[in-house]
Design a protein around this motif. Structure first.
Motif, PDB file in Angstrom:
ATOM      1  N   LYS A  75       0.940  -1.101   0.192  1.00 61.08           N
ATOM      2  CA  LYS A  75      -0.133  -0.020   0.066  1.00 61.08           C
ATOM      3  C   LYS A  75       0.814   1.237   0.017  1.00 61.08           C
ATOM      4  CE  LYS A  75      -0.832   0.413   5.177  1.00 61.08           C
ATOM      5  NZ  LYS A  75      -1.678   0.504   6.148  1.00 61.08           N
ATOM      6  N   ASN A  76       2.362   1.243   0.384  1.00 67.35           N
ATOM      7  CA  ASN A  76       2.889   2.353   0.386  1.00 67.35           C
ATOM      8  C   ASN A  76       3.816   2.642  -0.714  1.00 67.35           C
ATOM      9  OD1 ASN A  76       1.886   3.530   2.828  1.00 67.35           O
ATOM     10  ND2 ASN A  76       3.270   1.955   3.950  1.00 67.35           N
ATOM     11  N   LYS A  77       3.733   1.604  -1.791  1.00 68.77           N
ATOM     12  CA  LYS A  77       4.387   1.958  -2.959  1.00 68.77           C
ATOM     13  C   LYS A  77       3.575   2.724  -3.946  1.00 68.77           C
ATOM     14  CE  LYS A  77       6.475  -1.642  -5.203  1.00 68.77           C
ATOM     15  NZ  LYS A  77       6.605  -2.745  -5.987  1.00 68.77           N
ATOM     16  N   THR A  78       3.940   3.359  -4.920  1.00 64.99           N
ATOM     17  CA  THR A  78       3.292   4.038  -5.836  1.00 64.99           C
ATOM     18  C   THR A  78       2.467   2.971  -6.682  1.00 64.99           C
ATOM     19  OG1 THR A  78       5.036   4.202  -7.467  1.00 64.99           O
ATOM     20  CG2 THR A  78       4.803   5.850  -5.748  1.00 64.99           C
ATOM     21  N   LEU A  79       1.325   3.400  -7.309  1.00 68.15           N
ATOM     22  CA  LEU A  79       0.696   2.750  -8.175  1.00 68.15           C
ATOM     23  C   LEU A  79       1.157   2.563  -9.459  1.00 68.15           C
ATOM     24  CD1 LEU A  79      -2.851   4.260  -7.842  1.00 68.15           C
ATOM     25  CD2 LEU A  79      -2.079   2.052  -6.867  1.00 68.15           C
ATOM     26  N   GLY A  80       2.322   3.379  -9.839  1.00 67.64           N
ATOM     27  CA  GLY A  80       3.005   3.161 -11.085  1.00 67.64           C
ATOM     28  C   GLY A  80       3.929   2.084 -10.597  1.00 67.64           C
ATOM     29  N   SER A  81       4.439   2.091  -9.672  1.00 65.44           N
ATOM     30  CA  SER A  81       5.544   0.768  -9.166  1.00 65.44           C
ATOM     31  C   SER A  81       4.633  -0.596  -9.032  1.00 65.44           C
ATOM     32  CB  SER A  81       6.209   1.039  -7.939  1.00 65.44           C
ATOM     33  OG  SER A  81       7.081   2.099  -8.107  1.00 65.44           O
ATOM     34  N   ILE A  82       3.525  -0.368  -8.582  1.00 64.23           N
ATOM     35  CA  ILE A  82       2.621  -1.728  -8.524  1.00 64.23           C
ATOM     36  C   ILE A  82       2.323  -2.284  -9.770  1.00 64.23           C
ATOM     37  CG2 ILE A  82       0.490  -2.706  -7.762  1.00 64.23           C
ATOM     38  CD1 ILE A  82       0.922  -0.866  -5.247  1.00 64.23           C
ATOM     39  N   PHE A  83       1.835  -1.224 -10.751  1.00 66.41           N
ATOM     40  CA  PHE A  83       1.265  -1.756 -12.229  1.00 66.41           C
ATOM     41  C   PHE A  83       2.443  -2.118 -13.048  1.00 66.41           C
ATOM     42  CE2 PHE A  83      -2.643  -0.216 -10.217  1.00 66.41           C
ATOM     43  CZ  PHE A  83      -3.485  -1.268 -10.807  1.00 66.41           C
ATOM     44  N   ARG A  84       3.498  -1.682 -12.545  1.00 67.80           N
ATOM     45  CA  ARG A  84       4.875  -2.217 -13.466  1.00 67.80           C
ATOM     46  C   ARG A  84       5.536  -3.645 -13.244  1.00 67.80           C
ATOM     47  NH1 ARG A  84       7.895   1.834 -16.019  1.00 67.80           N
ATOM     48  NH2 ARG A  84       9.684   0.884 -15.399  1.00 67.80           N
ATOM     49  N   MET A  85       4.893  -4.113 -12.035  1.00 64.30           N
ATOM     50  CA  MET A  85       5.323  -5.574 -11.753  1.00 64.30           C
ATOM     51  C   MET A  85       5.209  -6.410 -12.641  1.00 64.30           C
ATOM     52  SD  MET A  85       4.565  -5.134  -7.631  1.00 64.30           S
ATOM     53  CE  MET A  85       4.972  -6.880  -6.989  1.00 64.30           C
ATOM     54  N   LYS A  86       6.140  -7.461 -12.702  1.00 68.52           N
ATOM     55  CA  LYS A  86       5.703  -8.653 -13.581  1.00 68.52           C
ATOM     56  C   LYS A  86       4.580  -9.240 -13.641  1.00 68.52           C
ATOM     57  CE  LYS A  86      10.803  -9.509 -15.189  1.00 68.52           C
ATOM     58  NZ  LYS A  86      11.722 -10.456 -15.125  1.00 68.52           N
ATOM     59  N   ASN A  87       4.402  -9.699 -12.272  1.00 64.86           N
ATOM     60  CA  ASN A  87       3.397 -10.695 -12.022  1.00 64.86           C
ATOM     61  C   ASN A  87       1.944  -9.840 -12.236  1.00 64.86           C
ATOM     62  OD1 ASN A  87       3.608  -9.115  -9.812  1.00 64.86           O
ATOM     63  ND2 ASN A  87       3.193 -10.703  -8.261  1.00 64.86           N
ATOM     64  N   VAL A  88       1.950  -8.690 -11.861  1.00 65.40           N
ATOM     65  CA  VAL A  88       0.408  -7.834 -12.094  1.00 65.40           C
ATOM     66  C   VAL A  88       0.307  -7.751 -13.545  1.00 65.40           C
ATOM     67  CG1 VAL A  88      -0.475  -5.662 -11.674  1.00 65.40           C
ATOM     68  CG2 VAL A  88       0.668  -6.537  -9.911  1.00 65.40           C
ATOM     69  N   LEU A  89       1.408  -7.126 -14.195  1.00 67.61           N
ATOM     70  CA  LEU A  89       1.153  -7.120 -15.552  1.00 67.61           C
ATOM     71  C   LEU A  89       0.606  -8.446 -16.465  1.00 67.61           C
ATOM     72  CD1 LEU A  89       4.074  -4.510 -16.496  1.00 67.61           C
ATOM     73  CD2 LEU A  89       1.458  -4.166 -17.015  1.00 67.61           C
ATOM     74  N   SER A  90       1.512  -9.460 -15.830  1.00 64.21           N
ATOM     75  CA  SER A  90       1.126 -10.871 -16.662  1.00 64.21           C
ATOM     76  C   SER A  90      -0.087 -11.224 -16.404  1.00 64.21           C
ATOM     77  CB  SER A  90       2.127 -11.749 -16.111  1.00 64.21           C
ATOM     78  OG  SER A  90       1.955 -12.992 -16.469  1.00 64.21           O
ATOM     79  N   LEU A  91      -0.582 -11.149 -15.299  1.00 66.99           N
ATOM     80  CA  LEU A  91      -2.235 -11.456 -14.955  1.00 66.99           C
ATOM     81  C   LEU A  91      -2.964 -10.560 -15.652  1.00 66.99           C
ATOM     82  CD1 LEU A  91      -1.604 -12.082 -11.027  1.00 66.99           C
ATOM     83  CD2 LEU A  91      -2.293 -13.704 -12.754  1.00 66.99           C
ATOM     84  N   LEU A  92      -2.942  -9.242 -15.781  1.00 69.71           N
ATOM     85  CA  LEU A  92      -3.693  -8.206 -16.303  1.00 69.71           C
ATOM     86  C   LEU A  92      -3.738  -8.555 -17.722  1.00 69.71           C
ATOM     87  CD1 LEU A  92      -3.305  -5.030 -14.417  1.00 69.71           C
ATOM     88  CD2 LEU A  92      -5.190  -6.623 -14.253  1.00 69.71           C
ATOM     89  N   GLU A  93      -2.661  -8.807 -18.237  1.00 68.98           N
ATOM     90  CA  GLU A  93      -2.511  -9.171 -19.959  1.00 68.98           C
ATOM     91  C   GLU A  93      -3.213 -10.500 -20.204  1.00 68.98           C
ATOM     92  OE1 GLU A  93       0.760  -8.457 -23.470  1.00 68.98           O
ATOM     93  OE2 GLU A  93       1.405  -8.679 -21.514  1.00 68.98           O
ATOM     94  N   LYS A  94      -2.840 -11.405 -19.315  1.00 69.90           N
ATOM     95  CA  LYS A  94      -3.454 -12.773 -19.499  1.00 69.90           C
ATOM     96  C   LYS A  94      -5.104 -12.469 -19.481  1.00 69.90           C
ATOM     97  CE  LYS A  94      -3.950 -17.203 -17.461  1.00 69.90           C
ATOM     98  NZ  LYS A  94      -3.485 -18.323 -16.407  1.00 69.90           N
ATOM     99  N   ASN A  95      -5.684 -11.810 -18.684  1.00 73.84           N
ATOM    100  CA  ASN A  95      -7.208 -11.436 -18.643  1.00 73.84           C
ATOM    101  C   ASN A  95      -7.499 -10.866 -19.718  1.00 73.84           C
ATOM    102  OD1 ASN A  95      -9.378 -11.844 -17.006  1.00 73.84           O
ATOM    103  ND2 ASN A  95      -9.282  -9.616 -16.536  1.00 73.84           N
ATOM    104  N   TYR A  96      -6.805  -9.935 -20.083  1.00 70.87           N
ATOM    105  CA  TYR A  96      -7.101  -8.885 -21.224  1.00 70.87           C
ATOM    106  C   TYR A  96      -7.217  -9.539 -22.553  1.00 70.87           C
ATOM    107  CZ  TYR A  96      -6.507  -5.101 -24.803  1.00 70.87           C
ATOM    108  OH  TYR A  96      -6.582  -4.102 -25.615  1.00 70.87           O
TER     109      TYR A  96
END
Length: 200
Positions: free
Chosen positions: A81-102
């Motif tokens: 929660k204390n990381k910026t949203l930019g950092s969170i949404f650049r993480m590999k696992n987050v991008l991978s999950l979102l892209e797979k869903n997309y």
């Protein structure tokens, strides 16, 4: 009546140390107010912790938001929660999950005409489901954490650029989940959905 720390999480506001997923989710569906503190010495035998009485009033009408979509989105925002949203949404696992869903939604929509709520995103890889990381105190700064932003190639992927453009257009890139209000979360979720990025 709840244990005091749990009660204070229910009523926590943006910027408070105890503000977490529990706070955001509870306050989306209910108005929560702290009524009084009950000391542990009021009980026999006394417990180890103090308690608090809170009032929880369900909102009527309920907010018009897809619960699965909201939960998937808030889980990602509160990974740290204390990381910026930019950092969170650049993480590999987050991008991978979102892209797979997309990609799954893009493939299914033309052929079956399904809605975004018909496909669930696998969010189990974001953390241990037994230990909710959002309940931990996370006072570390971005500089103290290892950032795994997914830049394995010099060129930024088209999908990653799409995700980051949503954050930049809404001026959310440098913001932190621990400081965002309900309205800001709802607005950001709507921006992602408008861009075709879904969380459920």
């Amino acid at each position: 009546m709840f244990q005091r720390e749990f009660a204070m999480r229910l009523v926590a506001q943006p910027g408070d140390t105890l503000y977490c997923r529990l706070s955001v989710n509870t306050q989306l569906y209910a108005r929560v107010s702290h009524l009084l503190k009950v000391g542990k010495n009021n009980f026999r035998p006394p417990p180890k912790v103090d308690s608090s009485v809170v009032r929880i009033e369900p909102r009527k009408p309920r907010p018009q938001v897809n619960p699965k979509e909201w939960d998937g989105f808030i889980r990602i925002c509160f990974i740290r929660k204390n990381k910026t949203l930019g950092s969170i949404f650049r993480m590999k696992n987050v991008l991978s999950l979102l892209e797979k869903n997309y990609k799954t939604l893009q493939a299914l929509q033309p052929s079956q005409g399904i809605g975004s709520s018909d496909v669930e995103m696998d969010i189990t890889g974001l953390g241990d489901s037994k230990d909710d990381e959002s309940m931990d105190m996370d006072d570390r700064t971005d500089n103290e954490m290892e950032l795994d932003d997914g830049d394995t190639h010099e060129e930024v992927s088209e999908f990653k650029a799409k995700v980051l453009s949503v954050l930049n257009e809404g001026n959310f890139y440098e913001k932190r989940a621990s400081k965002l209000t309900q309205e800001e979360f709802l607005y950001l979720l709507s921006r992602f959905n408008m861009a075709g990025i879904h969380f459920s």
